[in-house]
Every structure is written in C-alpha cells, then in structure tokens.
Design a protein around this motif. Structure first.
Motif, PDB file in Angstrom:
ATOM      1  N   LEU A 252      42.229  34.021  51.872  1.00 65.44           N
ATOM      2  CA  LEU A 252      41.515  33.502  50.708  1.00 65.44           C
ATOM      3  C   LEU A 252      40.254  32.777  51.149  1.00 65.44           C
ATOM      4  O   LEU A 252      39.167  32.976  50.605  1.00 65.44           O
ATOM      5  CB  LEU A 252      42.431  32.542  49.934  1.00 65.44           C
ATOM      6  CG  LEU A 252      41.900  32.009  48.617  1.00 65.44           C
ATOM      7  CD1 LEU A 252      41.942  33.099  47.564  1.00 65.44           C
ATOM      8  CD2 LEU A 252      42.715  30.830  48.148  1.00 65.44           C
ATOM      9  N   ILE A 253      40.413  31.939  52.187  1.00 67.99           N
ATOM     10  CA  ILE A 253      39.280  31.156  52.652  1.00 67.99           C
ATOM     11  C   ILE A 253      38.220  32.072  53.263  1.00 67.99           C
ATOM     12  O   ILE A 253      37.030  31.943  52.982  1.00 67.99           O
ATOM     13  CB  ILE A 253      39.742  30.110  53.697  1.00 67.99           C
ATOM     14  CG1 ILE A 253      40.664  29.088  53.035  1.00 67.99           C
ATOM     15  CG2 ILE A 253      38.555  29.418  54.342  1.00 67.99           C
ATOM     16  CD1 ILE A 253      41.461  28.267  54.012  1.00 67.99           C
TER      17      ILE A 253
ATOM     18  N   CYS B 244      37.711  35.133  48.785  1.00 70.13           N
ATOM     19  CA  CYS B 244      37.247  34.280  47.692  1.00 70.13           C
ATOM     20  C   CYS B 244      36.344  34.995  46.706  1.00 70.13           C
ATOM     21  O   CYS B 244      36.578  34.965  45.508  1.00 70.13           O
ATOM     22  CB  CYS B 244      36.517  33.067  48.263  1.00 70.13           C
ATOM     23  SG  CYS B 244      37.594  31.636  48.373  1.00 70.13           S
ATOM     24  N   ASN B 245      35.316  35.639  47.241  1.00 75.28           N
ATOM     25  CA  ASN B 245      34.358  36.265  46.332  1.00 75.28           C
ATOM     26  C   ASN B 245      34.956  37.454  45.613  1.00 75.28           C
ATOM     27  O   ASN B 245      34.616  37.722  44.466  1.00 75.28           O
ATOM     28  CB  ASN B 245      33.102  36.681  47.096  1.00 75.28           C
ATOM     29  CG  ASN B 245      32.275  35.464  47.464  1.00 75.28           C
ATOM     30  OD1 ASN B 245      32.495  34.379  46.935  1.00 75.28           O
ATOM     31  ND2 ASN B 245      31.344  35.648  48.373  1.00 75.28           N
TER      32      ASN B 245
ATOM     33  N   ILE C  35      38.140  37.755  44.786  1.00 74.91           N
ATOM     34  CA  ILE C  35      39.005  37.196  43.739  1.00 74.91           C
ATOM     35  C   ILE C  35      38.153  36.709  42.569  1.00 74.91           C
ATOM     36  O   ILE C  35      38.451  36.958  41.409  1.00 74.91           O
ATOM     37  CB  ILE C  35      39.854  36.038  44.309  1.00 74.91           C
ATOM     38  CG1 ILE C  35      40.863  36.597  45.308  1.00 74.91           C
ATOM     39  CG2 ILE C  35      40.547  35.262  43.197  1.00 74.91           C
ATOM     40  CD1 ILE C  35      41.596  35.548  46.091  1.00 74.91           C
ATOM     41  N   ASN C  36      37.043  36.045  42.907  1.00 78.20           N
ATOM     42  CA  ASN C  36      36.164  35.507  41.873  1.00 78.20           C
ATOM     43  C   ASN C  36      35.569  36.616  41.009  1.00 78.20           C
ATOM     44  O   ASN C  36      35.314  36.408  39.825  1.00 78.20           O
ATOM     45  CB  ASN C  36      35.046  34.693  42.536  1.00 78.20           C
ATOM     46  CG  ASN C  36      34.141  34.023  41.521  1.00 78.20           C
ATOM     47  OD1 ASN C  36      34.615  33.367  40.611  1.00 78.20           O
ATOM     48  ND2 ASN C  36      32.854  34.218  41.666  1.00 78.20           N
TER      49      ASN C  36
ATOM     50  N   VAL D  82      41.287  38.322  37.066  1.00 80.00           N
ATOM     51  CA  VAL D  82      41.315  36.898  37.420  1.00 80.00           C
ATOM     52  C   VAL D  82      40.362  36.121  36.510  1.00 80.00           C
ATOM     53  O   VAL D  82      40.707  35.077  35.964  1.00 80.00           O
ATOM     54  CB  VAL D  82      40.911  36.706  38.901  1.00 80.00           C
ATOM     55  CG1 VAL D  82      40.770  35.225  39.232  1.00 80.00           C
ATOM     56  CG2 VAL D  82      41.927  37.363  39.813  1.00 80.00           C
ATOM     57  N   ARG D  83      39.172  36.691  36.311  1.00 84.83           N
ATOM     58  CA  ARG D  83      38.181  35.994  35.488  1.00 84.83           C
ATOM     59  C   ARG D  83      38.681  35.804  34.068  1.00 84.83           C
ATOM     60  O   ARG D  83      38.525  34.739  33.479  1.00 84.83           O
ATOM     61  CB  ARG D  83      36.857  36.751  35.483  1.00 84.83           C
ATOM     62  CG  ARG D  83      36.140  36.717  36.799  1.00 84.83           C
ATOM     63  CD  ARG D  83      34.789  37.381  36.693  1.00 84.83           C
ATOM     64  NE  ARG D  83      33.828  36.497  36.027  1.00 84.83           N
ATOM     65  CZ  ARG D  83      33.131  35.574  36.674  1.00 84.83           C
ATOM     66  NH1 ARG D  83      33.290  35.401  37.970  1.00 84.83           N
ATOM     67  NH2 ARG D  83      32.280  34.819  36.031  1.00 84.83           N
TER      68      ARG D  83
END
Lengths: 280, 251
Positions: B18-19, B23-24, B26-27, B32-33
């Motif tokens: 994730l780190i 991250c991007n 998932i974003n 998710v959004r």
C-alpha cells in the motif's frame, strides 16, 4: 483484566499463556491502526493546500502565520515562531518518485494520495473520519460497560504518586519491563499514554475537526469559542495530529523493545506469554 | 502458528504494498472512490439532521475584519466581453433568473442595488484551509426568487458565471434550504466598496455555511432546475464535475 492462570485458580506466572486483550480492544486497535494512518497522511495532503497555520478567527496569506512550510531560492524552509530551518529534500522542496523536484510542504511518501490532490485527500479524510468517530464512540461505550476503562486504563490514586511515576520512568529508560503476573497489567506510563489518546487526543482531533466546518459553526458557535476561532482550531488539530504521530512512534518502539512477536500475537489473537521472572 | 505467521506476513506485505506502489492505484479505483465518496451524502444528511437548518453563520464586528480580503481562483475573467462590462462600470450587466420560474427576470445592477439590502460581516472559509473576514452587502436571494416565482418542481439553483477555467465555464449550485436562508445574498459590495474584480464583480453569491468554492463569483444567470444531472457533468459545479470536490461543502 481477564488474565487466566494455567492451573485452576492459581495465579499466573512467567511463562504462562494468558488472555491479554479483549476482542473489542483488538478489533478497535486494528481499525485504528489503519484509520489513523490514513487520516494522518490525507491530513498532510490537506495541509499542503495551504501550508500555513494561524491563531484566531481568520488567517490567510497576508496574515501572520506561526508556522509555515515553503520554499525560497530553491531551498525548502520550515518557519516556526520566526525561526527558519532548511528542510530541503523533506519539506518544502523534494523529489518525487520520478526524481522530479516538487515544491509542496509534505513529500509524496507522507501523503494520501501521493500526487497533489486536495479533493482526493478530503474524500479519504472524511470517509475515515466517520470510521474514527463511530468506532471510537462504540469502543468508549463498550469499555465503560465492560469496565475495561475503569479497571484497566484509568490510573489509581496510588499509581499517580510521583515516586511511583518516577520509578516507572526509570524502569522504561533502563528498558526494564514488567515480568510475570505484573506484565499482564498496564504500567502507569502506559495508562497515561492510552488514556491520553482515548480521552484526550482523539476527542480533541474530532472536535477541532468539526470546528473547521462552517456548517457546524453556524449550528454550534460554542465550539468555535471553545478553541478561540476557526484558525486556532486548525492549528490545534495539526498539533494534536503531531502528538498522535509521536504516540505511534513511541508505541511502536516499545512494542519492538518488549518482545514484538509476543505483543503482536497478543493484539491479534489475544494470547500473551508472560515474560519469565529473572532468575536470582 | 503457521497461519498466524502467514497472517502477520500478509498484513505486513499488504501495508508495505500500500505504501510503496498501491496507493495511487487504490485512489484511482472507481469502486474505492465511490465507497469513499458515499460518506459525503452521509455527512450532509448528518449535519442537516443534528443542526438547525436555519441557524445563522456568526456575524462579526468591524473590528474583526481581515486587514486584506484576498482573491482566489479567478482574479479576473478573461475575454473582451467581461472587459467591456468592466470599462462600462457594469452598466449593461444583466442578471437573468430563469428556468423553473413563473416570471423570468432580467435585472440590471441598478435594479438589484435598489432592492432591500442585507449587510453582514462573516468569515469566508476556503477549502484550502485559510479564512478571511469581510463585510458583504447585497440582495437577499429570497427576494429575487419571490419576484420570479419559483415553481414547485424546482429543487436546485444553478449559478452560471462569467469566468472560464481550463475544462469549462465556472458554475455552482445550491439547494432550496440554502437558497432561502436569510444570509444567502447576491453581494455587490465588500467592506463598504463596490465588489472588487478579484472577489467577483459585479455580483457574487454568499452562501455562508459552506466553503468558498460554493460562493460563485461573476454571477450572470440563476437557473432554477429540478435536477443537477443535465448540467456540465451533472455533479452540480465546476470543481465537483472535474475534480471530485464535494457538492455539499459544509465541512
């Protein structure tokens, strides 16, 4: 505390496997681990949209900021209380993953999302704000009902005696952690840290967050008065987040120093092996 | 024990992934959004439920004014049309009120200024985080809506603006709870002066219980509609359409 001796009725001793954390505590711990991590990082992105902090009702670019992060002459600068610190590479000016120089306050690895987006950071922050509020409220009620708060977390009068606190500080500094049955209870420093977070930092973060809402301000003006203005609330929100980060760092350090696998298991399954008493 | 170790291992790997790179992704994931954005409606309903819908934003004293009320977003709309209006002192500027109304209006600035006015010293909160306190003078929106006679099917007001951004014309929208709120005004004055160009001359919306981007500047048309879906990309505003800012900006 729900410690259980191995033998029926016998007091637990070093080496025994005891039930250390309740299901509610373990569940809330892991929800928090993810929620607070996400809120801290999306919060830093929100800060990046206006990396200046003020005291009082108002505050914008031409007003006096007590803290600001920016860049000057290609160098990153943090200015706190009139003192400027060169923070190139970390704050103000840094390189992104592709080696491109960016001029934003907090760097890509500290923010959600990692590319600048105030709108996206707000979406993350306000979703997890609901998770934080609902889970904290549920945990608080559960801990009052099952008396976890009163029995295990709130310090007793005797524990607050300066000599007792000082003793615990010295033990921590020497990395001498409790062994045997004593390891199944929280020490005074642990109690103060956990109670400080649960009854201090988390409520303050939620209330100062709500104080930044113009909608809530209109309905509950006393909240703005409580913190001395919207910009003061924003500053306090940031300081509480910094205190939360400090708590997490110390907390992780303590886990590492006191038997990380045993501690991790205790927070996942609940089972904790009491450290054996030292042979004399 | 093995399963626990596996669990710990996969948790650590998940966090690491994730780190590092996830991250991007998932974003950007639409599922998710949409899950994260579902909190927006909850926030609006919760705020409206537990707070008084008619509560007034705090009004300050002259001593509390910001020394300088900054300009943000469009500092001056581009193009000759606006420039011509500016040179003429907005003598020919018209505010059109149409859509789901019984009597469409086309008002000059002089007509709007001659209406009963409201003056309020309020705090303006930008979504970026800064705040400024200014004194606004203008016509209560309720007066204009009563003059035009809102039809019962109207549920929102769309504010069409004279400024253009990279992706399209600026516009914003509010619902009728905010439209009929006594502090919701079409402001033509700031701090005792005619509204400066940087702050939205000649007319800007003040909708005091929401963040700055809802306070449309350079307003030239107010359209009463039943639904927001037919305008722009359907999310009720420029920043909402193209950047996923929340339509309800009460927090």
């Amino acid at each position: 505390m729900t410690e259980q001796g191995q033998q029926d009725g016998a007091a637990p001793r070093g080496g025994d496997l005891v039930r250390r954390h309740r299901t509610s505590t373990r569940l809330w711990h892991w929800i928090n681990a993810f929620t607070i991590f996400t809120m801290l990082m999306s919060g830093l992105m929100i800060f990046n949209a206006h990396p200046r902090l003020y005291w009082g009702q108002y505050g914008a670019n031409t007003d006096r900021a007590w803290l600001q992060i920016g860049s000057a002459g290609g160098r990153g600068v943090l200015i706190v209380g009139g003192e400027a610190y060169d923070t190139t590479g970390v704050l103000g000016v840094w390189e992104d993953r592709d080696g491109i120089e960016r001029r934003r306050a907090f760097p890509w690895w500290a923010t959600i999302p990692s590319n600048y987006s105030l709108a996206d950071a707000r979406i993350w922050h306000f979703f997890f704000a609901w998770v934080l509020v609902l889970s904290a409220a549920t945990y608080l009620v559960a801990s009052l009902v099952n008396r976890h708060l009163q029995r295990d977390l709130l310090p007793r009068a005797a524990e607050l005696h300066p000599s007792h606190v000082w003793h615990d500080i010295r033990d921590h500094l020497r990395l001498r952690f409790p062994r045997g049955a004593a390891a199944a209870r929280y020490g005074i420093l642990q109690k103060l840290a956990y109670v400080g977070v649960i009854l201090g930092l988390i409520p303050l973060l939620i209330l100062t967050g709500l104080t930044m809402s113009p909608g809530v301000n209109a309905a509950w003006p006393w909240l703005v008065d409580l913190f001395g203005g919207r910009q003061s609330a924003r500053s306090i929100h940031f300081l509480c987040a910094a205190a939360m980060l400090l708590f997490i760092l110390v907390h992780l350090l303590m886990v590492l120093l006191s038997g990380p696998l045993n501690q991790l298991r205790a927070m996942i399954t609940g089972a904790y092996r009491l450290p054996r008493e030292k042979e004399r | 024990m093995i399963s626990r170790r596996k669990l710990i291992g996969s948790l650590a790997a998940g966090a690491g992934g994730l780190i590092l790179s996830g991250c991007n992704r998932i974003n950007a994931d639409p599922r998710v959004r949409s899950m994260l954005q579902s909190a927006e409606g909850l926030t609006m309903r919760a705020q409206r439920l537990i707070t008084d819908r008619t509560a007034l934003a705090r009004e300050f004293d002259a001593a509390d004014l910001s020394p300088l009320f900054r300009s943000n977003g469009t500092r001056k709309p581009a193009g000759t049309a606006y420039e011509t209006h500016l040179r003429a002192g907005f003598a020919d500027w018209r505010l059109v009120v149409d859509g789901l109304v019984a009597r469409p209006l086309s008002l000059s600035l002089g007509q709007i200024r001659s209406l009963p006015r409201r003056t309020q010293i309020t705090r303006h909160d930008c979504v970026e985080g800064w705040s400024a306190i200014g004194q606004w003078t203008g016509a209560p929106l309720k007066l204009l809506l009563d003059m035009a006679g809102l039809r019962s099917s109207a549920r929102y007001l769309i504010f069409h603006c004279a400024d253009r951004y990279a992706q399209g014309d600026y516009y914003e929208s509010i619902d009728l709870i905010d439209a009929f709120h006594p502090q919701t005004i079409l402001a033509w004055g700031l701090n005792g002066q005619p509204l400066p160009v940087g702050n939205g001359a000649p007319l800007r919306l003040r909708v005091e219980r929401q963040l700055g981007y809802k306070h449309a500047k350079y307003v030239q048309r107010i359209e009463a509609v039943e639904s927001l879906s037919a305008h722009g990309r359907g999310k009720g505003g420029y920043w909402e359409d193209y950047y996923d800012y929340a339509w309800y900006a009460g927090i």
